[in-house]
Design a protein around this motif. Structure first.
Motif, PDB file in Angstrom:
ATOM      1  N   SER A 275       0.817  -1.207   0.000  1.00  7.84           N
ATOM      2  CA  SER A 275       0.000   0.000   0.000  1.00  7.84           C
ATOM      3  C   SER A 275       0.858   1.267   0.000  1.00  7.84           C
ATOM      4  O   SER A 275       0.336   2.364   0.207  1.00  7.84           O
ATOM      5  CB  SER A 275      -0.923   0.033   1.222  1.00  7.84           C
ATOM      6  OG  SER A 275      -1.880  -0.991   1.155  1.00  7.84           O
TER       7      SER A 275
ATOM      8  N   PHE B 268       1.821  12.983 -11.902  1.00 10.06           N
ATOM      9  CA  PHE B 268       0.414  12.656 -11.664  1.00 10.06           C
ATOM     10  C   PHE B 268       0.037  12.676 -10.182  1.00 10.06           C
ATOM     11  O   PHE B 268      -1.130  12.811  -9.837  1.00 10.06           O
ATOM     12  CB  PHE B 268       0.061  11.298 -12.303  1.00 10.06           C
ATOM     13  CG  PHE B 268       0.412  10.093 -11.470  1.00 10.06           C
ATOM     14  CD1 PHE B 268      -0.505   9.570 -10.569  1.00 10.06           C
ATOM     15  CD2 PHE B 268       1.651   9.487 -11.583  1.00 10.06           C
ATOM     16  CE1 PHE B 268      -0.199   8.464  -9.810  1.00 10.06           C
ATOM     17  CE2 PHE B 268       1.974   8.375 -10.820  1.00 10.06           C
ATOM     18  CZ  PHE B 268       1.048   7.868  -9.933  1.00 10.06           C
TER      19      PHE B 268
ATOM     20  N   THR C 183      -6.400  -0.797 -11.696  1.00 13.31           N
ATOM     21  CA  THR C 183      -5.001  -1.011 -11.312  1.00 13.31           C
ATOM     22  C   THR C 183      -4.160   0.244 -11.476  1.00 13.31           C
ATOM     23  O   THR C 183      -3.010   0.269 -11.078  1.00 13.31           O
ATOM     24  CB  THR C 183      -4.364  -2.130 -12.161  1.00 13.31           C
ATOM     25  OG1 THR C 183      -4.558  -1.806 -13.541  1.00 13.31           O
ATOM     26  CG2 THR C 183      -5.000  -3.468 -11.870  1.00 13.31           C
TER      27      THR C 183
ATOM     28  N   TYR D  55      -2.919   3.793 -10.493  1.00 18.01           N
ATOM     29  CA  TYR D  55      -2.920   4.529  -9.228  1.00 18.01           C
ATOM     30  C   TYR D  55      -3.659   5.855  -9.325  1.00 18.01           C
ATOM     31  O   TYR D  55      -4.413   6.223  -8.423  1.00 18.01           O
ATOM     32  CB  TYR D  55      -1.485   4.760  -8.744  1.00 18.01           C
ATOM     33  CG  TYR D  55      -0.846   3.528  -8.165  1.00 18.01           C
ATOM     34  CD1 TYR D  55      -1.356   2.940  -7.007  1.00 18.01           C
ATOM     35  CD2 TYR D  55       0.255   2.941  -8.766  1.00 18.01           C
ATOM     36  CE1 TYR D  55      -0.777   1.813  -6.476  1.00 18.01           C
ATOM     37  CE2 TYR D  55       0.841   1.798  -8.238  1.00 18.01           C
ATOM     38  CZ  TYR D  55       0.312   1.240  -7.086  1.00 18.01           C
ATOM     39  OH  TYR D  55       0.886   0.117  -6.564  1.00 18.01           O
ATOM     40  N   ALA D  56      -3.419   6.593 -10.436  1.00 19.11           N
ATOM     41  CA  ALA D  56      -4.074   7.895 -10.573  1.00 19.11           C
ATOM     42  C   ALA D  56      -5.591   7.706 -10.536  1.00 19.11           C
ATOM     43  O   ALA D  56      -6.318   8.489  -9.914  1.00 19.11           O
ATOM     44  CB  ALA D  56      -3.638   8.566 -11.866  1.00 19.11           C
TER      45      ALA D  56
ATOM     46  N   MET E  14      -6.940   6.752  -7.002  1.00 17.59           N
ATOM     47  CA  MET E  14      -6.879   7.801  -5.993  1.00 17.59           C
ATOM     48  C   MET E  14      -8.097   8.723  -6.015  1.00 17.59           C
ATOM     49  O   MET E  14      -8.257   9.565  -5.146  1.00 17.59           O
ATOM     50  CB  MET E  14      -5.592   8.629  -6.147  1.00 17.59           C
ATOM     51  CG  MET E  14      -4.324   7.888  -5.729  1.00 17.59           C
ATOM     52  SD  MET E  14      -4.441   6.975  -4.172  1.00 17.59           S
ATOM     53  CE  MET E  14      -4.464   8.336  -2.999  1.00 17.59           C
ATOM     54  N   LYS E  15      -8.963   8.548  -7.019  1.00 17.40           N
ATOM     55  CA  LYS E  15     -10.227   9.293  -7.009  1.00 17.40           C
ATOM     56  C   LYS E  15     -11.028   8.980  -5.750  1.00 17.40           C
ATOM     57  O   LYS E  15     -11.830   9.780  -5.298  1.00 17.40           O
ATOM     58  CB  LYS E  15     -11.074   8.891  -8.218  1.00 17.40           C
ATOM     59  CG  LYS E  15     -10.671   9.568  -9.501  1.00 17.40           C
ATOM     60  CD  LYS E  15     -11.643   9.152 -10.592  1.00 17.40           C
ATOM     61  CE  LYS E  15     -11.105   9.497 -11.964  1.00 17.40           C
ATOM     62  NZ  LYS E  15     -11.774   8.692 -12.993  1.00 17.40           N
TER      63      LYS E  15
ATOM     64  N   ASN F 235      -9.608   8.319  -2.951  1.00 19.78           N
ATOM     65  CA  ASN F 235      -8.845   8.777  -1.807  1.00 19.78           C
ATOM     66  C   ASN F 235      -8.497   7.648  -0.836  1.00 19.78           C
ATOM     67  O   ASN F 235      -8.639   7.800   0.371  1.00 19.78           O
ATOM     68  CB  ASN F 235      -9.645   9.874  -1.080  1.00 19.78           C
ATOM     69  CG  ASN F 235      -8.735  10.773  -0.264  1.00 19.78           C
ATOM     70  OD1 ASN F 235      -7.519  10.718  -0.396  1.00 19.78           O
ATOM     71  ND2 ASN F 235      -9.325  11.587   0.589  1.00 19.78           N
ATOM     72  N   ILE F 236      -8.079   6.516  -1.366  1.00 23.07           N
ATOM     73  CA  ILE F 236      -7.742   5.411  -0.472  1.00 23.07           C
ATOM     74  C   ILE F 236      -6.295   5.542  -0.010  1.00 23.07           C
ATOM     75  O   ILE F 236      -5.463   6.171  -0.658  1.00 23.07           O
ATOM     76  CB  ILE F 236      -7.917   4.027  -1.130  1.00 23.07           C
ATOM     77  CG1 ILE F 236      -7.077   3.926  -2.411  1.00 23.07           C
ATOM     78  CG2 ILE F 236      -9.371   3.742  -1.402  1.00 23.07           C
ATOM     79  CD1 ILE F 236      -6.929   2.503  -2.880  1.00 23.07           C
TER      80      ILE F 236
ATOM     81  N   THR G  48      -4.564  -0.522  -0.096  1.00 24.38           N
ATOM     82  CA  THR G  48      -5.226  -1.433  -1.015  1.00 24.38           C
ATOM     83  C   THR G  48      -5.437  -2.759  -0.294  1.00 24.38           C
ATOM     84  O   THR G  48      -4.723  -3.057   0.658  1.00 24.38           O
ATOM     85  CB  THR G  48      -4.361  -1.652  -2.268  1.00 24.38           C
ATOM     86  OG1 THR G  48      -3.054  -2.042  -1.859  1.00 24.38           O
ATOM     87  CG2 THR G  48      -4.277  -0.396  -3.107  1.00 24.38           C
TER      88      THR G  48
END
Lengths: 354, 80
Positions: A123, A198, B38, B40-41, B44-45, B47-48, B51
């Motif tokens: 993570s 990003f 899978t 990441y960008a 992240m919507k 906001n985690i 995983t």
């Protein structure tokens, strides 16, 4: 406890009392099992298998039969307790706590929280992005990312079980210190330049997960589940590590390693760190080997540096972090943390009595 | 049909969560589509910080753990 008397349970919370009773029962069984490990191992090695006391094979087998159940018991018991403590911390709460903290104080808090916040290196990327988007300075985020794998619960339990609490405490203290200073130092190199673009794009998603406060039953259940998961993941490393360690104990002559891994071999500390970086194991496999090496004349600072490099600077984690960090910053990360570990190794070799 | 997303870059727990979701869906006859996120960008919507994340009808319902089957069955029914 008098079993015929009704337990004083609140009507709406019968499960809580039952869960705690179960934990108490397990604790009693644990203490009993722990106290019979030594006599049982001796009886198995010298009685049942008929090995001679003091022979290399006898010493190896007795060591193995004693250490495997002892370490596995310690692991399960202490990981359970630590998991309950960790249930009061979460990455979400740590992030909320760290956001708005400046460099300096933030590095100290982040390194300390890195120990108690449950963290899995898988993570690391979402955690990194989440911290950055919450406005936590990069240096502070790095302090967390260095401390979390370096000072992990498995490492501390094994050091405690095989070296005693002093060495475990020393390891924890130095691990946190390295994390504080390495994070602060990286924070001064304007690391933003070397973070993938990003990460900064878009705003933090709204809200994120809002978990309800867990009840005690849920905490205990989750702790039990994570204990099973962690012990299930590391037990094989423990067995293999102790088997290698047992072989060293029985068959390598005393002080055989003093020449190459002793405190007078100045080059052994950086060599141990360089060797440790590509090696991927966890603390469970490393500590038993390290303990055997120390028994044969290796210096404690050298082997602790080796262990820190193995768990704190693992290649797989660097590959994961490459998704968000450019190679320059990964190199800085390895360089700064590696230098901190080497310094610690020398310091221990210098100040620890032999 | 309920849209379910599993956020995670292919870690062991992400695969286990996907298996659990499919198992529960089959056992309880839930009609859902399982999508894996899978990138990441993209993930992240929601906001985690950990995983695997589990998203049901665009709402994050769990992160960093694999809920037990009975809890999963509850989570897979979208909240109004």
């Amino acid at each position: 406890m008098n079993s015929s008397a009704p337990l004083p349970v609140l009507p709406d919370r019968p499960h809580t009392a039952r869960a705690f009773a179960l934990v108490a029962l397990a604790a009693v069984a644990w203490v009993f099992a722990y106290s019979v490990v030594q006599p049982l191992a001796d009886w198995l090695a010298y009685g049942l298998l008929g090995l001679a006391q003091g022979s290399p094979l006898g010493a190896s087998v007795a060591f193995f039969l004693y250490d495997v159940p002892k370490i596995l018991l310690l692991l399960s018991g202490m990981i359970f307790v630590i998991s309950v403590i960790q249930s009061f911390f979460s990455p979400e709460r740590t992030r909320a706590f760290l956001s708005g903290k400046r460099q300096g104080v933030g590095n100290v808090l982040a390194a300390a929280l890195g120990i108690v916040t449950p963290f899995c290196s898988c993570s690391a990327v979402p955690l990194f992005i989440g911290f950055v988007k919450a406005g936590i300075p990069l240096g502070v985020t790095f302090s967390f990312l260095i401390a979390a794998p370096l000072v992990n619960e498995v490492a501390l339990v094994l050091l405690f079980g095989m070296f005693g609490w002093q060495v475990a405490a020393l390891y924890a203290a130095t691990g946190v210190t390295i994390a504080i200073f390495a994070g602060a130092l990286i924070g001064r190199t304007r690391p933003e330049r070397f973070v993938e673009a990003f990460v900064f794009e878009g705003m933090a998603g709204a809200g994120g997960l809002v978990e309800e406060k867990p009840s005690w039953v849920e905490r205990l259940r989750a702790a039990w589940q994570s204990t099973r998961e962690i012990v299930g993941k590391v037990w094989l490393y423990v067995v293999i590590g102790i088997a290698v360690g047992a072989g060293i104990h029985g068959f390598v002559p005393e002080d055989a390693l003093a020449g190459i891994m002793g405190r007078d071999a100045w080059w052994s500390v950086p060599a141990a760190v360089l060797l440790g970086i590509p090696l991927y194991s966890n603390a469970a496999g490393v500590v038993p080997v390290v303990q055997a090496l120390v028994a044969k004349g290796a210096a404690l600072g050298t082997v602790l540096a080796f262990m820190m490099a193995v768990v704190g600077l693992s290649l797989p984690e660097m590959i994961i972090l490459r998704r968000v960090l450019k190679p320059r910053l990964i190199a800085t990360f390895i360089g700064v943390v590696g230098a901190g570990i080497i310094f610690t190794g020398y310091l221990f070799n210098l100040v620890l009595p032999r | 049909m309920t849209n379910v997303k599993i956020l995670g870059a292919g870690c062991a727990n992400c695969k286990r969560l996907e298996q659990s979701v499919r198992r529960v869906a089959e056992a309880r006859h839930l009609d859902l589509t399982v999508e894996k996120v899978t990138d990441y960008a993209e993930m992240m919507k929601w906001n985690i910080l950990q995983t695997p994340g589990l998203v049901v009808e665009d709402k994050l319902v769990s992160a960093g753990r694999i809920p037990k089957d009975d809890e999963l069955a509850r989570l897979l029914v979208p909240q109004a």
